[in-house]
Design an enzyme around this catalytic site. Sequence first.
Site, mmCIF file in Angstrom:
data_model
loop_
_atom_site.group_PDB
_atom_site.id
_atom_site.type_symbol
_atom_site.label_atom_id
_atom_site.label_comp_id
_atom_site.label_asym_id
_atom_site.label_seq_id
_atom_site.Cartn_x
_atom_site.Cartn_y
_atom_site.Cartn_z
ATOM 1 N N ASP A 46 79.047 59.449 95.392
ATOM 2 C CA ASP A 46 79.669 58.386 95.039
ATOM 3 C C ASP A 46 80.899 57.727 95.700
ATOM 4 O O ASP A 46 81.386 59.006 96.353
ATOM 5 C CB ASP A 46 79.928 58.560 93.418
ATOM 6 N N ASP A 432 78.034 60.437 87.658
ATOM 7 C CA ASP A 432 78.875 60.484 86.550
ATOM 8 C C ASP A 432 78.295 59.846 85.241
ATOM 9 O O ASP A 432 78.459 60.197 84.263
ATOM 10 C CB ASP A 432 80.316 60.159 86.649
ATOM 11 N N ASP A 436 72.540 58.288 85.808
ATOM 12 C CA ASP A 436 72.673 59.261 86.940
ATOM 13 C C ASP A 436 71.808 60.353 86.802
ATOM 14 O O ASP A 436 71.613 61.104 87.644
ATOM 15 C CB ASP A 436 74.185 59.491 87.493
#
Length: 768
Positions: A46, A432, A436
């Site tokens: 990310d 997170d 996901d």
Amino acid sequence: MIPEGLEAIVTLVYAWATTNMAKKNAIIRALPAVETLGSVTVICSDKTGTLTQNVMSLTAFVTSNAHYKFDVNATDRVPTNFVREDSYLAERAQHQLKRSVSQVIRDGANSGAPRKGHIESSNHYSIDTSLHPVEVEDSGSAPAGVPDEFPFPNGGSPTSDWVKNALSVGVLCSKCVLGENGGRDGEIGNPTELSILRAAYFSGISIESLKEETPIVAEVPFSSEYKFMATVHDTGDADNYDVFVKGAPDRMVKLCSTQAKGGVVTDVEPVNSNYWIEKIAILSSHGLRVLALCRATVPKSTIVKGENLGPEFVNGRPEGQWLTIVGLCAIMDPPRPECVQAIKEAKGAGVRVAMITGDHKDTATAIGHMLGIVDENFPSAITGPELDEMSDDEMKNAVMTYNVFARASPQNKIRIVKALQAQKQISSMTGDGVNDAPALKAADMGVAMGKEGTDVAREASEMILADDNFATIVTAVKEGRTVWDNLRKVLYINTPINNAQGMSVLFGLAFGLKQSPLSPIQVLYSNLICAITLGFVAAIEPSEEGIMSLPPRRIGKRLIGRYLLLRILLATFTLTCLVVASAFWLKSYNVNGYLFSRYDKQDENNPVNYDPNVTEPPELKYYLEDIRATAFNVLDFGAISITLSARFTYLSSIHPRVFSGNKYAWYSVFIVAALQVITTYVPGLNNVVFLMDGMDGLQWGIVILFMVITFLVLEAEKAVRSYLKFRGADTDDLQYGVFDNPMEGEAGKNDALLPKGASHLNLVALEK
């Protein structure tokens, strides 16, 4: 002989590695994941908070004739954190050079499009071209401001007063509260606005004092409809109030009649609208959020204290253009400084770093350039909607072509993981949110965030980042490689020692000794003490220099490869030969080559027991107990030589470095040496338990000589292997060999990816 304690040692190595990683903020949830880390070929990360600081920061301030770069990592509160650097963000990003100004602004990072998976844009001051189209002449480039040295030369820093006046619009026209010491703890308000307060704070400006000195009289509250905020302040002028306005830059420029020359608010000139629009386009092309700061004055008689004014106070005045533009604030969430080096280290280790983000393509590309993710091999980015339209084959090609995936959804993440696995890549995926979790579960190494992550994401992962920092992943990858390297060292130490214990007995008898050069208890003792001391300390060796310059370990690779096997055989041969040679050396001093026990009167090798002509046993220089003592010490001190040499795979151990790095290695050496002396000389322990006697100077000379020979032989092998590696030989056993299984892990790799367009579901991210 494979060490019987190898399984226990592997578990201890994993446990030691997980402890080390936990100290470095990488929490391993399953021990086998430690080994997987050493095989990772692609890290999918990310952006926000992992690769970046998760703190919106003012990176540049653009005036009518200059660019001022701000040090976003500054800790000192001084105006020199601003430096005039006119070349900084002076040109459009490479991928936007051929587009028109209108297109760049409309489609850039300041558009009102929300992040993938979010209902609305987090940029409250974004340009909304559907409500307020930007009209710019695209036939030619906008004229640039005339370069001059006013008010500060290029490369110089502004004064505190200049910074205070230039940023006072952003400070006073704000309801935000800055966090403690300029940080995030306790901050209140929009991150974009807070970035200006933070820049002022770290330039030495007292935020509270400025607000007390310039009390607010009235305000125009912010609204997403008109994209600006205005406040009216009493600056002490007898007749006029000062008006401070900040807002979406395209709207503000259209309301300006003048501009502050060089950012000096007391020196104004007619506004150059095309210059400002071009600057907005340039900053937008680099993925930066842009906020315009403007000011003006109004007669005190026209304002009622405490009233809430409407937007027409700013954009509906009879005079039309009435504001003075002071400058443009370029704002972004900057990369973590340590991530730049971490990504460089990962690339050197043959590990790709891919960035998956819900942010705008330009923002992602700009961050990718700063981090080194976007380079000549992976020069551009691709978006989630583009991935949605791809077939499985196109998707597999895309994941090997792009390193930056923008406007991506959790569903995109799963397809990316599956496509990478289909291309025989070992992928690590960070996440997170609840959405996901499937991607984390599908990845070879799921990595969840410890600070910002949800419990669902953590449960689906193999590793948790306690600090949400990408650099921690690279540290964990290095630790995973170290574990594999150390396990090979354990085999290299324990296997020759174990082999020599048995083979010394075998070849001693085979070459003419009537009795074993080692007693059974000596063999068992050496097996035990070497495994739990010398063997284990090799398992906790720190990372060797250059371990991150090797490519990732291939799937199906086994611990023992061709070169490691050759090294084990050489060490086994050397140690066995020297143990047996020590016995024959001492035996050569005896009359007629006799060798029998000093204490066992019934020893069948004593001529008294088999030769009727001998009535008294001959006096021997070295009895069986002496030879066993020497062979026993040659074996265990030779094991110390193997350990010291094995600590470094290629670097020579004939160097001061051998005394540092792993203090436990020397603890184990001293323990083994001390125990050898104790077992050799303590009465009862030596002759009753271990069936040996104390040694004289010659015997110790043989032990030391053979210890040195063992060490030098292994160091010579190391030098030869280094030369072969220089010539291109696979001395690290990186390629597949006879012990390996190249087909391991292939099951399911060619399965279909998720249905095309799955990310159109566009699930709304849950608040954590």
